[in-house]
Design a protein around this motif. Structure first.
Motif, short mmCIF file in Angstrom:
data_model
loop_
_atom_site.label_atom_id
_atom_site.label_comp_id
_atom_site.label_asym_id
_atom_site.label_seq_id
_atom_site.Cartn_x
_atom_site.Cartn_y
_atom_site.Cartn_z
N LEU A 372 -59.37 17.76 67.85
CA LEU A 372 -58.38 18.72 67.38
C LEU A 372 -58.47 18.95 65.88
N PHE A 373 -59.01 17.96 65.15
CA PHE A 373 -59.14 18.09 63.69
C PHE A 373 -60.60 18.20 63.28
N ARG A 374 -61.42 18.76 64.19
CA ARG A 374 -62.83 18.98 63.87
C ARG A 374 -62.94 19.98 62.71
N GLY A 375 -63.69 19.61 61.69
CA GLY A 375 -63.86 20.50 60.54
C GLY A 375 -62.68 20.49 59.59
N VAL A 376 -61.84 19.44 59.64
CA VAL A 376 -60.66 19.43 58.78
C VAL A 376 -61.04 19.33 57.31
N ALA A 377 -62.11 18.59 56.99
CA ALA A 377 -62.50 18.45 55.57
C ALA A 377 -62.90 19.78 54.95
N PRO A 378 -63.82 20.55 55.55
CA PRO A 378 -64.13 21.85 54.95
C PRO A 378 -62.96 22.83 55.02
N ARG A 379 -62.11 22.70 56.06
CA ARG A 379 -60.96 23.61 56.12
C ARG A 379 -59.99 23.33 54.99
N VAL A 380 -59.68 22.06 54.73
CA VAL A 380 -58.78 21.74 53.63
C VAL A 380 -59.40 22.13 52.30
N ALA A 381 -60.71 21.88 52.14
CA ALA A 381 -61.39 22.28 50.91
C ALA A 381 -61.33 23.79 50.73
N TRP A 382 -61.55 24.51 51.83
CA TRP A 382 -61.56 25.97 51.77
C TRP A 382 -60.17 26.51 51.47
N THR A 383 -59.16 26.05 52.23
CA THR A 383 -57.82 26.59 52.04
C THR A 383 -57.24 26.20 50.68
N ALA A 384 -57.54 24.99 50.21
CA ALA A 384 -57.02 24.57 48.90
C ALA A 384 -57.64 25.40 47.78
N ALA A 385 -58.96 25.54 47.81
CA ALA A 385 -59.63 26.32 46.75
C ALA A 385 -59.29 27.79 46.84
N GLN A 386 -59.31 28.35 48.06
CA GLN A 386 -59.00 29.77 48.22
C GLN A 386 -57.57 30.06 47.79
N SER A 387 -56.64 29.18 48.18
CA SER A 387 -55.24 29.37 47.79
C SER A 387 -55.08 29.26 46.27
N SER A 388 -55.79 28.34 45.67
CA SER A 388 -55.71 28.17 44.22
C SER A 388 -56.21 29.41 43.49
N PHE A 389 -57.41 29.90 43.91
CA PHE A 389 -57.95 31.12 43.30
C PHE A 389 -56.98 32.29 43.50
N MET A 390 -56.47 32.42 44.72
CA MET A 390 -55.62 33.57 45.04
C MET A 390 -54.35 33.58 44.19
N PHE A 391 -53.66 32.45 44.11
CA PHE A 391 -52.39 32.43 43.39
C PHE A 391 -52.58 32.52 41.87
N VAL A 392 -53.64 31.91 41.35
CA VAL A 392 -53.91 32.03 39.91
C VAL A 392 -54.22 33.48 39.56
N LEU A 393 -55.08 34.12 40.35
CA LEU A 393 -55.40 35.52 40.10
C LEU A 393 -54.18 36.41 40.33
N TYR A 394 -53.37 36.05 41.30
CA TYR A 394 -52.16 36.83 41.60
C TYR A 394 -51.18 36.78 40.43
#
Length: 409
Positions: A372-394
């Protein structure tokens, strides 16, 4: 003489401090009054200096930006964040659909393997439909989110619940745009490059347009919405949690710093924490969504072999009816370059269902909690970095738009 000069200087400094305090108090009062009347700061309040008014108000109080600013800044921030982190999302997709492939076992090894074997085309497969869906999708999301949040708070709903509800509504509206692009992106990410000899995904599209044409021709236009329910059941909770976390973390940062301008480090941290936590919590829903959107049609012989046989005396009509029922459950089929192509199946359990609850149950029974948590490491890395970029740029986009376009609606 020197004493008189120091005295005058001290008096001027004190007067300047008093004037600044009065200005801050007046601006704060105006800001709070305007918040009850309109979500934006109109230039008619002080026609001579709308930029100065906006600067003063935004420095001392939380002022809602104009809708146009929110939509433009959100669309820019979200699409840039998706673009920068697309390769990590590709690794996450490969891990989820091929959980037993050793070369994709960890994030670093999967990243290196895909780059070495398939190059940038492998890591950035599906980037075109991703951007095609990300730009209009995030514009619609931020517009709906800001409108819903403000009206819900004005109606008396608690802030946290208003943020959760606005996130749900924003993603629901945007899903009509990004779900078809998500189907195309996911399939092209699995495929990698055209005629890929290093990973047999069952897909073989020459590009985005060929993928659209092939899917519509072989599966119908409705196939572009494969896994729609699974996608919104993943993204609605994710967006609601992400924005609720972000609003809460941002408020805590404002209180800690004592200013609305919390600085780049804290902006980056609050965005990353919000996205990472929301991504981790919703990983099981992401696994099911990916499996549903990339299900492979089993060959006819395999389908027949799964039909339980009670003996040779079993009525043929019953067998035929069972076969039709089984086939109808396998509604999500892979499009390939030819209708007669029999794809090589990835090494993940086949769901043969479009039900999220049933999919979660099948994965848990066959692969356990880890599945159920297959790929959780890249998903957390992706969502954390993407969210950080998005909100800083926003946030920085809002500041620039306030200076360049103060009269926006």
């Amino acid at each position: 003489m020197a004493h008189q000069i120091r005295s005058r200087q001290h008096r001027r400094n004190r007067e300047s401090t008093i004037r600044s305090s009065i200005k801050a108090a007046v601006c704060c009062y105006i800001a709070k009054s305007l918040r009850l009347i309109t979500p934006a700061v109109p230039s008619t309040v002080l026609p001579a200096c709308p930029r100065l008014l906006w600067f003063c108000l935004s420095s001392v109080a939380e002022v809602d930006p104009p809708y146009t600013h929110a939509m433009l800044a959100g669309g820019f921030g979200g699409s840039i964040g998706d673009l920068l982190m697309h390769s990590v999302d590709t690794v996450k997709t490969r891990q989820q659909v091929a959980p037993h492939v050793a070369k994709y076992a960890t994030l670093p090894s999967a990243y290196r393997t895909i780059y070495r074997q398939e190059g940038l085309r492998g890591l950035y497969g599906g980037i075109t439909p991703a951007i095609m869906g990300s730009v209009p999708g995030t514009v619609m999301f931020f517009g709906t989110y800001e409108y819903s949040k403000r009206n819900l708070i004005e109606a008396g709903m608690p802030d946290t619940l208003a943020h959760l509800s606005a996130g749900f509504l924003g993603d629901l509206v945007a899903s009509t745009i990004y779900v078809p692009s998500e189907v195309l992106k996911t399939r092209l990410q699995m495929q990698g490059r055209y005629n890929n000899p290093h990973f047999s995904s069952g897909y073989n599209y020459r590009g985005t347009l060929h993928a659209i044409e092939t899917i519509c021709r072989l599966e119908g236009r409705g196939a572009l919405f494969h896994g729609y329910k699974a996608t919104i059941l993943r993204d609605l909770p994710f967006s609601a949690l992400q924005f609720a976390f972000y609003e809460r973390f941002k408020k805590a940062a404002h209180d800690h710093v004592g200013s609305r301008d919390i600085g780049m480090p804290l902006e980056t941290l609050t965005g990353a924490m919000a996205g990472g936590l929301a991504g981790m919590i919703t990983t099981p829903l992401d696994v099911v969504k990916t499996r549903i959107q990339t299900q492979v049609r089993s060959p006819a012989r395999e389908i027949e072999s799964r039909i339980p046989r009670s003996g040779s005396a079993a009525p043929s009509s019953s067998k035929s009816q069972h076969s039709r029922h089984f086939s109808s459950s396998c509604v999500h089929m892979i499009s390939t370059s030819s209708p007669s192509t029999t794809p090589t199946l990835p090494s993940s359990v086949k769901l043969h269902t479009s039900s999220v609850a049933e999919g979660l149950k099948i994965i848990y029974k066959s692969e356990g909690f880890a599945g159920l948590f297959r790929g959780v490491a890249p998903r957390v890395a992706w969502t954390a970095a993407q969210s950080s970029f998005m909100f800083v740029l926003y946030e920085n986009g809002l500041k620039m738009l306030a200076k360049w376009w103060p009269d926006a609606i």
